[in-house]
Scaffold this active site. Structure first.
Site, PDB file in Angstrom:
ATOM      1  N   GLU A   1       0.881  -1.184   0.000  1.00  0.00           N
ATOM      2  CA  GLU A   1       0.000   0.000   0.000  1.00  0.00           C
ATOM      3  C   GLU A   1       0.906   1.217   0.000  1.00  0.00           C
ATOM      4  OE1 GLU A   1      -3.383   0.213   0.023  1.00  0.00           O
ATOM      5  OE2 GLU A   1      -3.799  -1.934   0.046  1.00  0.00           O
TER       6      GLU A   1
ATOM      7  N   CYS B   1      -2.235   9.457   2.663  1.00  0.00           N
ATOM      8  CA  CYS B   1      -1.771   8.859   1.412  1.00  0.00           C
ATOM      9  C   CYS B   1      -2.680   9.197   0.240  1.00  0.00           C
ATOM     10  CB  CYS B   1      -1.650   7.348   1.557  1.00  0.00           C
ATOM     11  SG  CYS B   1      -3.162   6.580   2.137  1.00  0.00           S
TER      12      CYS B   1
HETATM   13  P1  NAD Z   1       7.439   5.080   7.568  1.00  0.00           P
HETATM   14  O1  NAD Z   1       8.720   5.863   7.481  1.00  0.00           O
HETATM   15  O2  NAD Z   1       6.742   4.959   8.866  1.00  0.00           O
HETATM   16  O3  NAD Z   1       7.757   3.656   6.958  1.00  0.00           O
HETATM   17  C1  NAD Z   1       6.786   2.647   6.868  1.00  0.00           C
HETATM   18  C2  NAD Z   1       7.291   1.406   7.560  1.00  0.00           C
HETATM   19  O4  NAD Z   1       8.460   0.912   6.894  1.00  0.00           O
HETATM   20  C3  NAD Z   1       7.685   1.623   8.999  1.00  0.00           C
HETATM   21  O5  NAD Z   1       7.121   0.606   9.804  1.00  0.00           O
HETATM   22  C4  NAD Z   1       9.186   1.561   8.968  1.00  0.00           C
HETATM   23  O6  NAD Z   1       9.750   1.059  10.172  1.00  0.00           O
HETATM   24  C5  NAD Z   1       9.447   0.609   7.839  1.00  0.00           C
HETATM   25  N1  NAD Z   1      10.765   0.811   7.242  1.00  0.00           N
HETATM   26  C6  NAD Z   1      11.400   1.992   7.055  1.00  0.00           C
HETATM   27  N2  NAD Z   1      12.602   1.792   6.471  1.00  0.00           N
HETATM   28  C7  NAD Z   1      12.733   0.458   6.287  1.00  0.00           C
HETATM   29  C8  NAD Z   1      13.743  -0.387   5.715  1.00  0.00           C
HETATM   30  N3  NAD Z   1      14.863   0.121   5.211  1.00  0.00           N
HETATM   31  N4  NAD Z   1      13.518  -1.711   5.684  1.00  0.00           N
HETATM   32  C9  NAD Z   1      12.385  -2.222   6.182  1.00  0.00           C
HETATM   33  N5  NAD Z   1      11.387  -1.476   6.713  1.00  0.00           N
HETATM   34  C10 NAD Z   1      11.559  -0.172   6.779  1.00  0.00           C
HETATM   35  O7  NAD Z   1       6.341   5.676   6.584  1.00  0.00           O
HETATM   36  P2  NAD Z   1       6.551   6.338   5.187  1.00  0.00           P
HETATM   37  O8  NAD Z   1       7.088   5.374   4.212  1.00  0.00           O
HETATM   38  O9  NAD Z   1       7.205   7.679   5.323  1.00  0.00           O
HETATM   39  O10 NAD Z   1       5.024   6.588   4.864  1.00  0.00           O
HETATM   40  C11 NAD Z   1       4.639   7.548   3.977  1.00  0.00           C
HETATM   41  C12 NAD Z   1       4.348   6.947   2.632  1.00  0.00           C
HETATM   42  O11 NAD Z   1       3.390   5.931   2.789  1.00  0.00           O
HETATM   43  C13 NAD Z   1       3.743   7.916   1.668  1.00  0.00           C
HETATM   44  O12 NAD Z   1       4.261   7.674   0.392  1.00  0.00           O
HETATM   45  C14 NAD Z   1       2.264   7.584   1.716  1.00  0.00           C
HETATM   46  O13 NAD Z   1       1.551   7.957   0.564  1.00  0.00           O
HETATM   47  C15 NAD Z   1       2.310   6.121   1.894  1.00  0.00           C
HETATM   48  N6  NAD Z   1       1.093   5.669   2.522  1.00  0.00           N
HETATM   49  C16 NAD Z   1       0.279   4.834   1.827  1.00  0.00           C
HETATM   50  C17 NAD Z   1      -0.904   4.424   2.395  1.00  0.00           C
HETATM   51  C18 NAD Z   1      -1.821   3.497   1.685  1.00  0.00           C
HETATM   52  O14 NAD Z   1      -2.727   2.993   2.342  1.00  0.00           O
HETATM   53  N7  NAD Z   1      -1.657   3.231   0.410  1.00  0.00           N
HETATM   54  C19 NAD Z   1      -1.247   4.850   3.665  1.00  0.00           C
HETATM   55  C20 NAD Z   1      -0.376   5.695   4.346  1.00  0.00           C
HETATM   56  C21 NAD Z   1       0.795   6.075   3.765  1.00  0.00           C
END
Ligand code: NAD
Length: 427
Positions: A203, A237
């Site tokens: 997602e 998102c």
């Molecule tokens: P985040 O930084 O919290 O990362 C998401 C998860 O990935 C966390 O649990 C984090 O610990 C893990 N993570 C981070 N780096 C990692 C690595 N190198 N290896 C493994 N796991 C790792 O959140 P984010 O990515 O900044 O979230 C924002 C993004 O998510 C935006 O692009 C947003 O559009 C998208 N998003 C999508 C939805 C959806 O439902 N489609 C919902 C919310 C956010």
């Protein structure tokens, strides 16, 4: 992992009664601990109590109640017709739990995006590891403390942590990985999953465009855009990322947007307890860095100490500006003028497939053209963001915005193996 594997192997997660019991226990957690969770969401993202309840706790409860109401029906084996040559025989489709599922959640809706997948995974009869986001530490800690208290510890575990812990988790062999977050990490998750042939749901995000056609009620359009865009300070998102104003309406729309921001948040949005804050300084600096190009129609005011960035509308933005190169994921809304619908559709189709595409139009022909000529996770007319609260609609992306879908019965599909059963008598 050993505990959950053993728990799953006992078969305890399979009966409908266990699944419904877990969902009821989660309901009790959300009800009894609402104040604790609201305080955590306030600490992590400055979320006001009304918005936090509606978009995090209430949202999850709706999903949970919808699932409880329909689960027996969704799990019932479905008979399939048998071709003449095989008769007499019976064929049916059943949904089998997968095993141990990993849910990796992001920080922006740290409760909803951890618990809504959990609802689906438990309802489908799986054991689940939840990995909340380290960037929402108060919510992560609350989930780690509360979930094991209310749910079956043989089947549910929470692992807190950042990159090192998640990397270690990804070494384990899961039966499904459900990841919400950005596409860079999505690729890391998918590569790790590939080693074990583990299916993934990703997602992801992206720039969700809004098309506004001449002739629509611009005041009503602006009011709905402002509500959708500045929810959670734009850190959603499916937030409208940018607006394509078609024809010569850009100037009028910008004025209506400024008026709608004023009506919604008053002269000083920092004083509105429902208006959120940017999650951390890194994102704050990234967002304020995007304000360098274009004309500020309203907002632009910011304060690094409190990570406050006012609801901001930008005009005269070039498609080459930095704000148009990445998902904004904050309270900045650029408006770009395009001559006609063809140009707007071309603009959308030249870029990555978005998680959502929104349009404000009175024209049935335009709606049909957008449905047929564009590809996006979702398509919504007249109202941004809210499609994800319609429980019978699938929620997920396409292309760069992700793969797979969930919510309601789609969650059961995602977290089950859809198994073919053929039964032919020997005589
Ligand atoms: P985040 O930084 O919290 O990362 C998401 C998860 O990935 C966390 O649990 C984090 O610990 C893990 N993570 C981070 N780096 C990692 C690595 N190198 N290896 C493994 N796991 C790792 O959140 P984010 O990515 O900044 O979230 C924002 C993004 O998510 C935006 O692009 C947003 O559009 C998208 N998003 C999508 C939805 C959806 O439902 N489609 C919902 C919310 C956010």
């Amino acid at each position: 992992m050993a505990r959950l594997r053993a728990g799953f192997a006992t078969g305890r997660t399979k009966p409908l009664a266990w699944r419904l019991g877990q969902l009821q226990a989660l309901r009790t957690l959300l009800t009894e601990q609402a104040d604790v969770l609201l305080a955590a969401l306030r600490a992590d993202l400055g979320k006001g109590p009304k918005e936090a309840y509606r978009t995090e706790i209430g949202f999850t409860l709706n999903e949970l109640d919808h699932t409880v109401a329909h689960l027996a029906e969704w799990l019932a084996p479905r008979p399939a017709p048998v071709p003449k040559a095989f008769r007499p025989a019976e064929a049916r489709v059943v949904r089998d739990p997968l095993g141990v599922v990993l849910v990796i959640a992001p920080w922006n809706y740290p409760l909803q995006l951890a618990l809504t997948p959990l609802v689906g995974a438990l309802a489908a009869g799986n054991a689940v590891v939840v990995k909340p986001s380290e960037l929402a530490p108060a919510t992560s800690a609350a989930l780690a403390r509360l979930l094991p208290r209310y749910l079956d510890p043989q089947a549910v575990a929470v692992v807190e942590g950042a990159v090192a812990e998640t990397t270690a988790l990804l070494e384990e062999r899961f039966d499904h990985i459900f990841y919400t977050g950005n596409g860079t990490v999505g690729r890391i998750v998918m590569a790790a999953a590939a080693r074990n042939l583990t299916p993934v749901t990703l997602e992801l995000g992206g720039k969700s465009p809004v098309l506004v056609e001449p002739g629509v009620d611009l005041a009503a359009t602006a009011e709905r855009l402002v509500r959708g865009k500045f929810l959670n300070a734009g850190q959603t998102c499916v937030a409208p990322d940018y607006v394509l104003a078609i024809g010569d309406i850009a100037a009028a729309l910008e004025e209506h947007l400024a008026a709608a921001v004023l009506a919604q948040y008053g002269q000083d949005p920092s004083a509105d307890e429902e208006y959120g804050r940017i999650v951390n300084e890194r994102h704050f600096d990234r967002l304020t860095g995007l304000l360098g190009e274009g004309r500020v129609v309203t907002g632009g005011v910011h304060d690094r100490a409190t990570r406050y960035l006012a609801p901001t509308v930008l005009a005269d933005v070039s498609p080459d500006a930095p704000v148009m190169q990445e998902e904004i994921f904050g309270p900045v809304l650029p408006v770009i003028g395009v001559p006609d619908l063809d140009a707007a559709i071309a603009f959308v189709n030249e870029r990555d497939k978005p998680l959502a595409l929104y349009a404000f139009t009175e024209s049935a022909r335009t709606k049909q053209r957008l449905a047929e000529e564009t590809s996006s996770g979702a398509l919504a007319f007249g109202l941004p963001v809210s499609h994800l609260a319609v429980p019978d609609l699938p929620f997920g992306g396409v292309g760069e915005s992700g793969m797979g879908r969930y919510h309601g019965e789609y969650s059961i599909d995602t977290f089950s193996h859809t198994k073919a059963v053929l039964d032919k008598p020997l005589a």
